[in-house]
Design an enzyme around this catalytic site. Structure first.
Site, PDB file in Angstrom:
ATOM      1  N   GLU A   1       7.612  26.416  32.277  1.00 32.43           N
ATOM      2  CA  GLU A   1       7.509  25.726  30.982  1.00 32.43           C
ATOM      3  C   GLU A   1       6.355  24.720  30.929  1.00 32.43           C
ATOM      4  OE1 GLU A   1       9.120  27.030  28.788  1.00 32.43           O
ATOM      5  OE2 GLU A   1      10.768  28.017  29.838  1.00 32.43           O
ATOM      6  N   GLY A   2       5.233  25.088  31.515  1.00 30.53           N
ATOM      7  CA  GLY A   2       4.081  24.191  31.550  1.00 30.53           C
ATOM      8  C   GLY A   2       4.102  23.385  32.830  1.00 30.53           C
TER       9      GLY A   2
END
Length: 603
Positions: A448-449
């Site tokens: 997620e990043g």
């Protein structure tokens, strides 16, 4: 032994019933006829029982059997099927992502269920969570027909779901992705072509269909992230009456051989290898400037997924901590440094073991406090009845989301290393459970990043929201809390440390803003440390909020050792972790650029 699920819900009960205003959330119109504060214990006890008895036994199968790709189809262990059906059919799964469904738990309560389940088997839980998350995106942005056609079976757990972003040539830099979508005679249907990698739950045999949300660029749309759109791409085409048609042109090219989470199928997916992959546009096509809606739609899920990722790391690390505590109580070795003649004793009585255990306990409880603050804000944003409170919750959630994702996933890895150290040599073996926690946990700092991206989000965007007002309000709230309690008879020294840390942090803001104009490379060089010290300041304040409540219980004569533990853990975090804020600020102020100046050949 492989895995050993040791978990309790005492901290969760304290958080919901004594610290956060759980009564306020359960009293909102959305929940007041379904739940009350009296129901909290039963829900938490029952869900933990399900995770212990139904989900946890699948963990060894997931790690030892894993997900297997054979003849283009991924299969998961048989035990996953039984657990998946039980979880979905008994209301512990995807249906809780449906904001309109009867019996949906508030985020604050379902967050606890999510934590128990992740701890029980972190490779299993994404299959449960993904479908509901994808369905909620479709429900938020889809047409009535799309909502009816896709979301009902996804919320019911009959169909799975994935979010397809990453590509071999475009991971963190989403704007560089190459996947394309070509219009057809039907304005809603496009031919999708591209390759996506690292897709969690990309293929499996738990459900009869999988709905992929694919980020792609409509042919001719603007370059970069602006031109991206989202497409609903079913594994099996869904006919207008809801029945399944032929298999879509989506192929599972491979699944990753990972260091952990082996029961979770992380797939490379090929879309349109035979030029026949059909996708349904979600929302509107790119406008006259070629700007699509994909990124905005995607963040409907991504922000929640970032909180869930940090929370997942916390859950895995908590299992390691709980195991290390039990081991330390049972392992007899060594003698007292103060009284060597007293005989051998459990290692939990040795000073450095106690330090390692309290480091884990205090850090994990600080992480959990941040996570459940976010779930509280989620509930207020979705169901709050006062516009000022809703707007305040939105701003606070924006600030703390990168803290939760990055700090929790970084610290979880470090806390598991402490658990391994408690075990000594046994911790390095697969016969004991903490080695698996280390393998399973590391991915969360990347999902997620990456955590560097989270730190840039904090410094580059969250600090500047609404001309800096959102962040200033958040920081002012911390300052007000510290100032109000600085002469507390029990915690004067702790609040003094927090006050010094806050003062140092406020000075840091000016230093960093100067770097934006003097040498912006320093922002990237120091941003991960800025995020860490921001989280340490925040966690310290939240833990002291909890310590005040716990101390009041002790003053009343309550003998529950939980409260003494809460006070001790909070003190320890303030004295041993929060001073890092002051030290790190000095490092950033110094502005050392050795990492930028060293020749590449010298590495």
């Amino acid at each position: 032994m492989g895995s050993k699920y040791i978990y309790d819900n005492r901290d969760h009960k304290f958080i919901i019933k004594e610290w956060l205003d759980g009564e306020k959330i359960l009293g909102l119109k959305r929940f007041r006829d379904a739940f009350s504060l009296d129901d909290v214990d039963g829900i938490l006890d029952q869900s933990l029982k399900v995770c212990r008895e139904v989900v946890a036994p699948t963990n060894d199968d997931g790690d030892q059997m894993g997900a297997v790709l054979r003849d283009g189809q991924v299969s998961v262990p048989p035990s996953f099927h039984k657990a998946f059906r039980y979880v979905e059919e008994n209301g512990w799964g995807s249906s809780n992502k449906d904001v309109d469904a009867e019996g949906t738990l508030p985020s604050m309560l379902y967050g606890a269920v999510h934590e128990f389940m992740i701890g029980a088997n972190p490779a299993f839980t994404p299959y449960v969570g993904l479908a509901g998350g994808i369905a909620s995106v479709i429900k938020a942005f889809g047409s009535p027909e799309q909502i009816k056609l896709y979301t009902q079976k996804m919320f019911a757990g009959e169909w799975g779901g994935t979010m397809c972003l990453t590509e071999p040539g475009g991971g963190s830099d989403v704007g560089d992705m190459l996947s394309k979508a070509y219009p057809t005679d039907d304005p809603l249907i496009y031919k999708v072509k591209g390759t996506k990698c690292f897709i969690t739950g990309g293929d499996h045999d738990l459900t009869e269909n999988i709905i992929h949300l694919v980020l792609a660029r409509v042919d001719g749309a603007a370059p970069g992230t602006r031109g991206l759109s989202l497409f609903i791409v079913p594994k099996y085409w869904v006919n207008p009456d809801g029945s399944l048609g032929e298999r879509n042109d989506v192929s599972t090219v491979s699944i990753e051989h990972k260091m952990g989470l082996k029961g979770s199928s992380t797939a490379v997916l090929g879309f349109g290898e035979e030029e026949q992959c059909r996708g349904v546009l979600l929302g509107s096509p790119p406008d006259e400037r070629g700007v699509g809606q994909g990124m905005a739609q995607m963040f409907k899920m991504i922000n929640g997924a970032r909180v869930d990722t940090g929370h997942s790391a916390l859950a895995v690390a908590t299992v390691a901590y709980n195991n290390s505590v039990q081991y330390a109580k049972e392992r007899i070795q060594g003698r007292s440094i103060a009284d060597p003649k007293a005989g051998r004793k459990p290692i939990i009585q040795h000073e450095d073991v106690r330090r390692m255990l309290l480091t884990q306990k205090s850090t994990l409880e600080g992480m959990r406090a941040m996570v459940f603050k976010a779930y509280y804000y989620f509930d207020m944003i979705a169901f709050g009845e006062d516009s000022a409170e809703v707007n305040d919750a939105k701003g606070k959630l924006e600030v703390i989301t990168p803290l939760i994702k990055a700090y929790c996933s970084d610290q979880a890895w470090l806390m598991i290393t402490e658990a391994i150290q408690v075990y000594g040599g046994y911790g390095y073996t697969e016969e004991y459970p903490v080695a698996r926690q280390a393998r399973d946990c590391k991915i969360y700092s990347i999902w997620e990043g990456t955590n560097f991206i989270q730190s840039l989000d904090l410094v580059g965007r969250k600090w500047r929201l609404d001309n800096g007002k959102v962040f200033r309000d958040w920081l002012t709230e911390l300052g007000t809390f510290i100032q109000k309690n600085r002469e507390n008879q029990h915690f004067a020294s702790e609040f003094a440390i927090l006050g010094k840390a806050l003062h140092a942090y406020e000075g840091l803001l000016g230093t960093v803003m100067a770097y934006f104009t003097q040498d912006i490379r320093k922002i990237a060089l120091f941003s991960t440390r800025i995020l860490r010290l921001t989280a340490e300041l925040y966690a310290g304040c939240l833990l002291m909020q909890q310590a005040l409540i716990a101390q009041a219980k002790l003053d009343e004569g309550n003998a529950d050792p939980y409260y003494a533990g809460k006070v001790a853990g909070s003190r320890f975090y303030i004295h041993n972790s929060v001073p890092d804020v002051i030290t790190a600020v000095k490092v950033i102020d110094d502005g050392d650029t050795s990492a930028l100046e060293i020749p590449e050949e010298a590495f």
